[in-house]
Design a protein around this motif. Structure first.
Motif, PDB file in Angstrom:
ATOM      1  N   VAL A 177       0.850  -1.192   0.000  1.00  0.00           N
ATOM      2  CA  VAL A 177       0.000   0.000   0.000  1.00  0.00           C
ATOM      3  C   VAL A 177       0.885   1.241   0.000  1.00  0.00           C
ATOM      4  O   VAL A 177       1.786   1.370   0.837  1.00  0.00           O
ATOM      5  N   LYS A 178       0.626   2.141  -0.942  1.00  0.00           N
ATOM      6  CA  LYS A 178       1.369   3.401  -0.994  1.00  0.00           C
ATOM      7  C   LYS A 178       0.710   4.429  -0.088  1.00  0.00           C
ATOM      8  O   LYS A 178      -0.507   4.615  -0.118  1.00  0.00           O
ATOM      9  N   ARG A 179       1.511   5.066   0.726  1.00  0.00           N
ATOM     10  CA  ARG A 179       0.995   6.125   1.591  1.00  0.00           C
ATOM     11  C   ARG A 179       1.123   7.468   0.877  1.00  0.00           C
ATOM     12  O   ARG A 179       2.121   7.753   0.218  1.00  0.00           O
ATOM     13  N   VAL A 180       0.103   8.277   1.027  1.00  0.00           N
ATOM     14  CA  VAL A 180       0.101   9.606   0.407  1.00  0.00           C
ATOM     15  C   VAL A 180      -0.035  10.650   1.505  1.00  0.00           C
ATOM     16  O   VAL A 180      -0.983  10.616   2.296  1.00  0.00           O
ATOM     17  N   ASP A 181       0.926  11.566   1.584  1.00  0.00           N
ATOM     18  CA  ASP A 181       0.899  12.635   2.587  1.00  0.00           C
ATOM     19  C   ASP A 181       0.721  13.992   1.905  1.00  0.00           C
ATOM     20  O   ASP A 181       1.270  14.240   0.821  1.00  0.00           O
ATOM     21  N   ASN A 194       4.426   0.252   1.412  1.00  0.00           N
ATOM     22  CA  ASN A 194       4.758  -0.576   2.568  1.00  0.00           C
ATOM     23  C   ASN A 194       3.845  -1.800   2.610  1.00  0.00           C
ATOM     24  O   ASN A 194       2.694  -1.738   2.160  1.00  0.00           O
ATOM     25  N   PRO A 195       4.350  -2.895   3.175  1.00  0.00           N
ATOM     26  CA  PRO A 195       3.498  -4.088   3.279  1.00  0.00           C
ATOM     27  C   PRO A 195       2.450  -3.937   4.381  1.00  0.00           C
ATOM     28  O   PRO A 195       2.759  -3.495   5.486  1.00  0.00           O
ATOM     29  N   THR A 283     -17.479 -16.908   4.918  1.00  0.00           N
ATOM     30  CA  THR A 283     -16.098 -16.615   4.514  1.00  0.00           C
ATOM     31  C   THR A 283     -16.033 -16.160   3.057  1.00  0.00           C
ATOM     32  O   THR A 283     -15.195 -15.328   2.691  1.00  0.00           O
ATOM     33  N   LYS A 284     -16.919 -16.682   2.214  1.00  0.00           N
ATOM     34  CA  LYS A 284     -16.913 -16.334   0.790  1.00  0.00           C
ATOM     35  C   LYS A 284     -17.075 -14.832   0.566  1.00  0.00           C
ATOM     36  O   LYS A 284     -16.537 -14.273  -0.395  1.00  0.00           O
ATOM     37  N   TYR A 285     -17.815 -14.171   1.434  1.00  0.00           N
ATOM     38  CA  TYR A 285     -18.150 -12.764   1.209  1.00  0.00           C
ATOM     39  C   TYR A 285     -17.495 -11.826   2.223  1.00  0.00           C
ATOM     40  O   TYR A 285     -17.641 -10.604   2.121  1.00  0.00           O
ATOM     41  N   ALA A 286     -16.778 -12.370   3.182  1.00  0.00           N
ATOM     42  CA  ALA A 286     -16.160 -11.533   4.216  1.00  0.00           C
ATOM     43  C   ALA A 286     -14.919 -10.827   3.675  1.00  0.00           C
ATOM     44  O   ALA A 286     -14.294 -11.273   2.710  1.00  0.00           O
ATOM     45  N   GLU A 287     -14.563  -9.727   4.309  1.00  0.00           N
ATOM     46  CA  GLU A 287     -13.374  -8.969   3.937  1.00  0.00           C
ATOM     47  C   GLU A 287     -12.365  -9.018   5.071  1.00  0.00           C
ATOM     48  O   GLU A 287     -12.701  -9.323   6.218  1.00  0.00           O
ATOM     49  N   ASP A 288     -11.122  -8.690   4.730  1.00  0.00           N
ATOM     50  CA  ASP A 288     -10.060  -8.699   5.723  1.00  0.00           C
ATOM     51  C   ASP A 288      -9.693  -7.283   6.136  1.00  0.00           C
ATOM     52  O   ASP A 288      -9.919  -6.315   5.395  1.00  0.00           O
ATOM     53  N   ASN A 289      -9.120  -7.189   7.311  1.00  0.00           N
ATOM     54  CA  ASN A 289      -8.601  -5.921   7.811  1.00  0.00           C
ATOM     55  C   ASN A 289      -7.084  -5.931   7.664  1.00  0.00           C
ATOM     56  O   ASN A 289      -6.401  -6.745   8.293  1.00  0.00           O
ATOM     57  N   TYR A 290      -6.562  -5.045   6.816  1.00  0.00           N
ATOM     58  CA  TYR A 290      -5.119  -4.966   6.599  1.00  0.00           C
ATOM     59  C   TYR A 290      -4.554  -3.756   7.330  1.00  0.00           C
ATOM     60  O   TYR A 290      -5.154  -2.680   7.350  1.00  0.00           O
ATOM     61  N   ASP A 291      -3.386  -3.949   7.934  1.00  0.00           N
ATOM     62  CA  ASP A 291      -2.739  -2.854   8.642  1.00  0.00           C
ATOM     63  C   ASP A 291      -1.231  -3.056   8.573  1.00  0.00           C
ATOM     64  O   ASP A 291      -0.749  -4.139   8.239  1.00  0.00           O
ATOM     65  N   ALA A 292      -0.491  -1.992   8.902  1.00  0.00           N
ATOM     66  CA  ALA A 292       0.972  -2.076   8.907  1.00  0.00           C
ATOM     67  C   ALA A 292       1.434  -2.536  10.282  1.00  0.00           C
ATOM     68  O   ALA A 292       0.967  -2.030  11.305  1.00  0.00           O
ATOM     69  N   PHE A 293       2.326  -3.521  10.300  1.00  0.00           N
ATOM     70  CA  PHE A 293       2.851  -4.054  11.556  1.00  0.00           C
ATOM     71  C   PHE A 293       4.365  -4.138  11.453  1.00  0.00           C
ATOM     72  O   PHE A 293       4.919  -4.445  10.393  1.00  0.00           O
ATOM     73  N   GLY A 294       5.033  -3.897  12.561  1.00  0.00           N
ATOM     74  CA  GLY A 294       6.479  -4.103  12.611  1.00  0.00           C
ATOM     75  C   GLY A 294       6.773  -5.533  12.991  1.00  0.00           C
ATOM     76  O   GLY A 294       6.027  -6.152  13.738  1.00  0.00           O
ATOM     77  N   ARG A 295       7.873  -6.078  12.473  1.00  0.00           N
ATOM     78  CA  ARG A 295       8.230  -7.461  12.801  1.00  0.00           C
ATOM     79  C   ARG A 295       9.545  -7.481  13.559  1.00  0.00           C
ATOM     80  O   ARG A 295      10.452  -6.762  13.258  1.00  0.00           O
TER      81      ARG A 295
END
Length: 295
Positions: A177-181, A194-195, A283-295
């Motif tokens: 995902v590209k961040r725009v500031d 960033n992933p 599950t067929k119609y559900a969406e996921d929540n994506y976020d940035a995490f540090g590893r």
């Protein structure tokens, strides 16, 4: 006189024929059944399966650390029959035990018919099976691994849940995902992509699909990963050996999880089967929540 002679000769001929039949019959081989020994070692031995270079390796360690289960089924003087389960692969093991003055060692071989087959060299140290595994194919990414296994009794328990102190992030699946500031002068600055990783909500600690009949209202607002984890926790309770990296990452570190077999369909309860159908439908119609995490 001739009649008397023939009558006397007839039984002799019959006995001769019977003896001839006996000599022509194949001899039966007597199989000597060897007594079983060290039955105290029978059962599941479970622990980490890791590379010797784990601490030095700077890349992604997803493929380096896994959970290994060895099920020892039979031991005699000449033979050990067992089974290994790791990364969703269940392989038969055949080998031999040596008892040198109380020092017990094993050499167990996988068949060699699959890419990741190899040889286990095992030593019993106290209550732990420790040793090394060497792949037959040396060109593999990790041709040598080590392990430390403790004996563990496997039994189905419908109340088992994932530990709530952990965060469940799917590190094996991400999107860039590209961040725009917007700067102070009003210009838009596009930053490096960033992933972003999908994560589960706290609902995975609250809904037990092995003990409770789920309703649509219980799951209709859940994330896709929530639904997948709730469903696969059912399978984990039955000892299902996960092939998919996502679920191995979630369940391999869990203390109660013991990978036992590749198919648990016949072990599922009526409640579990009913809930799985409902979870799959949403599950067929559900969406996921994506976020940035540090590893």
């Amino acid at each position: 006189m001739k009649k008397i002679f023939l009558l006397t000769l007839f039984p002799v001929l019959m006995l001769s024929c019977r003896d001839a039949k006996k000599t022509n019959e194949p001899k039966k081989t007597v199989q000597i059944v060897q007594p079983e020994i060290h039955k105290e070692l029978y059962g599941f031995w479970v622990g980490n399966f890791y590379t010797t270079d784990e601490l030095e390796y700077e890349g992604d360690m997803i493929d380096a650390l896994k959970k290994l289960s060895i099920n020892i089924k039979k031991i005699t003087k000449d033979t050990v029959i067992a089974q290994s389960v790791v990364s969703g692969n269940s392989r038969p093991l055949l080998g031999k035990l040596s008892d040198d003055g109380g020092k017990i060692t094993f050499v167990l071989n996988e068949p060699g018919t699959e890419k990741y087959d190899g040889k286990f060299e095992i030593t019993l140290v106290g209550d732990t099976l420790t040793g090394k595994w060497n792949a037959y194919k040396k060109e593999l990414k990790w041709p040598e691994k080590e392990f430390k296994l403790l004996k563990k009794k496997f039994e189905y328990n419908a109340d088992l849940m994932l530990p709530s102190e952990s965060n469940y992030v799917d590190w094996s699946d991400h999107k860039m995902v590209k961040r725009v500031d917007t700067l102070e002068d009003g210009t838009i600055d596009s930053l490096e992509a960033n992933p972003f990783y999908r994560s589960a909500s706290e609902q995975i600690f609250k809904l037990n699909a092995s003990t409770t009949v789920l309703k649509e209202d219980d799951i209709k607002n859940l994330r896709k990963l929530d639904l997948q984890i709730i469903k696969n926790t059912i399978f984990a309770r039955h000892g299902y050996a996960f092939k998919k990296q996502t679920f191995r990452n979630f369940f391999d570190p869990v203390e109660w999880y013991v990978p036992v077999k590749n198919n648990v369909d016949d072990d599922l309860t009526p409640i579990e089967n009913k809930n799985i159908k409902l979870l799959d439908r949403f599950t067929k119609y559900a969406e996921d929540n994506y976020d940035a995490f540090g590893r």
